[in-house]
Design an enzyme around this catalytic site. Sequence first.
Site, PDB file in Angstrom:
ATOM      1  N   GLY A  27       0.857  -1.329   0.001  1.00  0.00           N
ATOM      2  CA  GLY A  27      -0.071  -0.031  -0.001  1.00  0.00           C
ATOM      3  C   GLY A  27       0.828   1.221   0.051  1.00  0.00           C
ATOM      4  O   GLY A  27       0.383   2.204  -0.598  1.00  0.00           O
ATOM      5  N   THR A  28       2.000   1.394   0.790  1.00  0.00           N
ATOM      6  CA  THR A  28       2.539   2.393   0.654  1.00  0.00           C
ATOM      7  C   THR A  28       3.311   2.844  -0.473  1.00  0.00           C
ATOM      8  O   THR A  28       3.200   3.837  -0.838  1.00  0.00           O
ATOM      9  CB  THR A  28       3.963   2.110   1.692  1.00  0.00           C
ATOM     10  OG1 THR A  28       3.292   1.813   3.161  1.00  0.00           O
ATOM     11  CG2 THR A  28       4.849   3.348   1.647  1.00  0.00           C
ATOM     12  N   ALA A  77      -2.313  -6.605   0.479  1.00  0.00           N
ATOM     13  CA  ALA A  77      -2.474  -7.965   0.562  1.00  0.00           C
ATOM     14  C   ALA A  77      -2.557  -8.577   2.041  1.00  0.00           C
ATOM     15  O   ALA A  77      -3.357  -9.158   2.326  1.00  0.00           O
ATOM     16  CB  ALA A  77      -1.579  -8.873  -0.365  1.00  0.00           C
ATOM     17  N   HIS A  78      -1.558  -7.834   2.646  1.00  0.00           N
ATOM     18  CA  HIS A  78      -1.465  -8.438   4.259  1.00  0.00           C
ATOM     19  C   HIS A  78      -2.603  -7.919   5.153  1.00  0.00           C
ATOM     20  O   HIS A  78      -2.373  -8.450   6.173  1.00  0.00           O
ATOM     21  CB  HIS A  78      -0.078  -7.855   4.567  1.00  0.00           C
ATOM     22  CG  HIS A  78       0.140  -6.595   5.209  1.00  0.00           C
ATOM     23  ND1 HIS A  78       0.182  -6.198   6.618  1.00  0.00           N
ATOM     24  CD2 HIS A  78      -0.017  -5.252   4.579  1.00  0.00           C
ATOM     25  CE1 HIS A  78       0.218  -4.739   6.605  1.00  0.00           C
ATOM     26  NE2 HIS A  78       0.001  -4.469   5.531  1.00  0.00           N
ATOM     27  N   CYS A  92       2.335   8.159  23.792  1.00  0.00           N
ATOM     28  CA  CYS A  92       3.553   7.259  24.671  1.00  0.00           C
ATOM     29  C   CYS A  92       3.916   6.186  23.676  1.00  0.00           C
ATOM     30  O   CYS A  92       4.983   5.547  23.768  1.00  0.00           O
ATOM     31  CB  CYS A  92       3.124   6.908  25.855  1.00  0.00           C
ATOM     32  SG  CYS A  92       2.655   8.302  26.896  1.00  0.00           S
TER      33      CYS A  92
END
Lengths: 388, 124
Positions: free
Chosen positions: A74-75, A204-205, A325
């Site tokens: 996707g990136t 896909a993941h 955090c």
Amino acid sequence: MSDFVYLDNAASTRLDERVLEAMRPYFFETYAVATSQFGYSPGVEAKDALESARSDLASALGARAEEVVFTSGGTESSNMALKGVAMALGEKKGKHIITTRIEDFPVLNSARALERMGFRVTYLNVDETGRIDLQALEQAISADTILISVQSANQEIGTLQDIAAVARLGHERGVLVHTDAAHSFPRVPLNVAETPVDLVTMTAHLVHGPKGVGALYIREGTPLAKWMDGGFQEFNLRAGEENIPGAIGFARAIQLVTVEETQRIQAMRDRLITRALQIPHSRLNGHPVFRLPHNANISFRFVEGESILLHLDMRGFAISTGSACFSRSLEASHVILGIGGDHERAHGSVRFTFGRFNQERDVDAIADAVAEVIASLREISPLGKEAN
Amino acid sequence: MYNDRILQHFSNPHNVGDIPDADGMGQATGGDKCPEDLAYFWIKVVDGRITQVRQKTRGCPVAIAASSATSVLAEGKTLEEAGRITVEAVAAVLGEMPERKFDSIVGPKALAAAIEDYRSRTEG
């Protein structure tokens, strides 16, 4: 670890064995690179397999096979869409891009990178449920607008955008439309024959497929510059040897997603929301109806997310939080802040995301554990008395 | 994964609660990286010595563990000794942690504020 209940399926999912079985021959037998029809036989076989995966993926999207390019995930797909359009149209048409404040980092940081290169970016606000205002989108379009990039579904709060309306608007005004559908496709169906988007990011993941493979849908005729230089793979749009086992696995993973399964997942998710909202001073983040079927995101006041995460981890549950955090950037969730939440709401936000391998009995177990953990953290919180 | 000392303090924090008739009470928030961390400390003082300390903390696991460790260090100490319980001293007790988490060690600041409160009450 076998009893561990994994509820972070928006981060990544467990591979389905059937996907692995489909991929296996392409590691050990048909491992050659995809070649033209005049190459050696294993290469032709590899090419045929790749094209059949492409065709399967395209039909799940209502697209033609030539409109789908495999990527590393996707990136890469979103980088390719934003930077590819910017490079193709920046000099010719204009340098204005419209997106939203709550996009996932591939789109958000691609937009920021383009700003540093002289592009102008409008980041649309969203309402308290996480939806954009279509009128604001329309008003933001100007003569030099080259791309609208609006996510199909939000990565944290699960809110679905009205992509059909966004696409129609872009279409009417002659502006290209990209949507990041990494978190929604194919659980929330998208058909590009009916929804006139020009570019779609997929991965896909997040649907029990392998990591390291994704795709970009590119409507025929969409101007897109090739920005990674190298070989001539993927219609000369994306250089680099094709990940054939990955493409096969992706296509198989898409086939395995069914409406019945998504309904089962949604029922588990709905039950968790009902149970979690019985905890005092809790609220659902995101839209009550227009949301991903597998996503629940809830803020608990007077407590902090990383502590909730650690207590739940000790009890065998994996969840995620928007607390500063916990984030690598040390910034509170830009999504919770984007929907008008304050730092405290981000601090105490917890995301639960379901997948194929969750069991109905897990729901009451996690709901009980969450109730206990919140109560014990409020017990030691200086503000906990207000919770009683 | 946090080390065992942090996990122990986090799972079973010491001296949790408040002291309604405390001789001193103080509060503190986390640094820039974790401004939502928050600790309250209460102390009872007899002859210049802390005889009882109670604390409540909201924050990440390090914040909760640090307040617990701070309270253990402060028990039975003279005010002067307790005044020397620094962030670094508490970090040393807790052992290895990511450096950015030092911002979450709010206990010593809340304890110092409680001692300050005691002094202003007795001197006033």
